[in-house]
Design a protein around this motif. Structure first.
Motif, short mmCIF file in Angstrom:
data_model
loop_
_atom_site.label_atom_id
_atom_site.label_comp_id
_atom_site.label_asym_id
_atom_site.label_seq_id
_atom_site.Cartn_x
_atom_site.Cartn_y
_atom_site.Cartn_z
N LYS A 1 2.85 -54.69 30.06
CA LYS A 1 4.00 -54.19 29.31
C LYS A 1 3.59 -53.07 28.36
N ASP A 2 4.53 -52.17 28.07
CA ASP A 2 4.31 -51.16 27.04
C ASP A 2 4.35 -51.82 25.67
N VAL A 3 3.56 -51.30 24.75
CA VAL A 3 3.45 -51.91 23.42
C VAL A 3 3.53 -50.82 22.35
N LEU A 4 4.32 -51.09 21.33
CA LEU A 4 4.36 -50.28 20.12
C LEU A 4 3.85 -51.16 18.98
N ALA A 5 2.65 -50.88 18.48
CA ALA A 5 2.02 -51.75 17.50
C ALA A 5 1.77 -51.03 16.19
N GLY A 6 2.14 -51.69 15.09
CA GLY A 6 1.85 -51.18 13.76
C GLY A 6 0.97 -52.19 13.04
N ALA A 7 -0.16 -51.72 12.53
CA ALA A 7 -1.09 -52.62 11.85
C ALA A 7 -1.89 -51.84 10.83
N LEU B 1 7.54 -44.59 25.68
CA LEU B 1 7.43 -46.01 26.03
C LEU B 1 8.66 -46.51 26.78
N ASN B 2 8.44 -47.46 27.65
CA ASN B 2 9.50 -48.05 28.45
C ASN B 2 9.71 -49.50 28.02
N ASN B 3 10.81 -49.74 27.30
CA ASN B 3 11.16 -51.08 26.84
C ASN B 3 9.96 -51.80 26.23
N PRO B 4 9.38 -51.23 25.18
CA PRO B 4 8.12 -51.76 24.65
C PRO B 4 8.28 -53.06 23.88
N ILE B 5 7.19 -53.83 23.88
CA ILE B 5 7.06 -54.96 22.98
C ILE B 5 6.64 -54.40 21.63
N GLN B 6 7.39 -54.70 20.57
CA GLN B 6 7.07 -54.16 19.25
C GLN B 6 6.31 -55.20 18.44
N ILE B 7 5.17 -54.79 17.93
CA ILE B 7 4.29 -55.68 17.18
C ILE B 7 4.04 -55.07 15.82
N GLU B 8 4.25 -55.84 14.78
CA GLU B 8 3.99 -55.36 13.43
C GLU B 8 3.39 -56.50 12.64
#
Length: 422
Positions: free
Chosen positions: A39-45, A201-208
């Motif tokens: 899966k595509d992922v958009l992560a903020g950390a 991104l294509n329908n990304p899983i968003q992680i923060e």
């Protein structure tokens, strides 16, 4: 949770164990499963939370799950980073975690000869870590082929946008297949980052795993109010009186970095400077000496220090406030990494209070400025014109805002005064 529960192969787990890693960090716990699922992922950390391993470990596992014979110049996984230092850091992590795997990996960045990179690319690469500018050089020379790329990683995407790489990124994107996995990691979120994510991104899983633009929890922050012309004196005093043995100091300009390093050296502090005008070899030597304790103080600009990974760095100093408030978060994130504590000291002159307020607004916290005894504000001091508030490099006019009278008016006034006395 332990790494064994994350479906990672034994060779990867063995490499992790040798590094003393037993349990994944929060960003690793949340990122590894969806990345393994493709899966595509958009992560903020926050920096220092283990985000490099968060994408490196599952990508190594994916390559293991789908072995392929590389074609000449082919790249299967591309990791883009904004700076040479960060590229080298990510590459070293790839080498560490793939120690018991037979993958081909390389790092491409500018400031060094491109010809050895041609040789590395010729046989194909499972993982390429690169800066945008040098990668575009290779694309122009057709020494790398991204037409069958499987995974793209944008690491510290916010910094890439800040540094003006958006055009380069779009040129690179034009060379990639539409069907691919894309991972975007960013320490801070902004409208530009969200717009870039929408495009890539294509329908990304968003992680923060941390509040957007939050400062590291384990970093103690102190602000001292001091006249600009006494900052160097004060920081030398703090380093000596408090016996700081390893200090990273941020300044705004390349010239300022060189000047401060020379001044601190004269104060008896073994100091080195790194910035964009330094050759890559010189920057790496200065960083290695700093890590090994041969250099006590490292003075750096924001771009040069981006991505520096210095284990157990205890002190960071903001000698100048950054031009962009978000950079404050990145700066102090160099300490307090991987669960350790650290201290961030910020020096501000009376003219910098407005910039401090911007940082407080961004980080949603109050940073009261203290005065160190012996360094109280001297209202009688008038700084040189080039030290007055204003745009960098711009000489200011009179402090009272009045226009300076022309030479003709001055002469006329003196003539009239002389006639009156006669």
């Amino acid at each position: 949770m332990v790494f064994q529960s994350l479906a990672l192969a034994e060779p990867i787990l063995r490499a992790l164990a040798e590094q003393g890693y037993a349990s994944p960090t929060p960003v690793q716990q949340e990122s590894i499963p969806p990345i393994l699922q493709g899966k595509d992922v958009l992560a903020g950390a926050q920096t220092g939370t283990g985000k490099t391993a968060a994408f490196t470990l599952p990508l190594l596992q994916q390559l293991l799950n789908a072995p392929k014979v590389l074609r000449p110049a082919q790249v299967r996984v591309l990791v883009l980073t904004p700076t040479r230092e960060l590229a080298q850091q990510v590459f070293e992590s790839v080498q560490t975690y793939s120690r018991y795997l037979s993958f081909r990996s390389a790092v491409f960045y500018g400031g060094v000869s491109i010809r050895p990179q041609y040789d590395e690319a010729e046989l194909g690469l499972d993982i390429l870590v690169a800066t945008p500018g040098r990668l575009i050089d290779h694309l122009h020379q057709e020494t790398v082929d991204l037409s069958e790329l499987e995974v793209l990683v944008l690491d510290e995407a916010d910094r890439m946008l800040d540094m003006g790489f958006v055009v380069d990124i779009k040129r690179i994107m034009a060379k990639l297949p539409a069907k691919r996995q894309t991972l975007l990691f960013s320490a801070t979120y902004s409208k530009d980052i969200k717009q870039l994510a929408d495009e890539l991104l294509n329908n990304p899983i968003q992680i923060e795993v941390a509040t957007a633009n939050a400062t590291a929890d384990r970093v103690a922050q102190q602000v001292y109010l001091v006249d600009r012309h006494r900052k160097r004196e004060m920081i030398s005093h703090l380093i000596g009186a408090r016996n700081w043995q390893q200090v990273l100091i941020f300044v705004r300009t390349k010239h300022g970095a060189d000047r401060l390093a020379k001044q601190l050296q004269k104060d008896g502090l073994n100091t080195a400077a790194i910035h964009g005008d330094k050759a890559q070899g010189a920057r790496q030597r200065a960083l290695d000496d700093f890590k090994q304790g041969k250099v006590r103080v490292l003075v750096a600009t924001d771009i040069a220090a981006r991505g520096l990974d210095i284990s157990e760095l205890p002190y960071v100093v903001n000698y100048d406030l950054p031009q962009i408030a978000e950079d404050y978060v990145h700066r102090i994130g160099r300490t307090g990494r991987a669960g350790l504590s650290g201290e961030a000291i910020t020096l501000i002159g009376p003219e910098e209070r407005g910039a401090l307020q911007e940082i407080e607004k961004l980080t949603q916290q109050v940073l009261p400025a203290k005065v160190l005894p012996g360094y109280e504000h001297d209202p009688s001091f008038v700084p040189p014109a080039d030290h007055l508030p204003g745009k960098p490099g711009q000489r200011q006019g009179r402090q009272d805002g009045a226009k300076r009278p022309s030479a003709g008016k001055v002469k006329a006034k003196l003539r009239a005064k002389a006639l009156g006395k006669a």
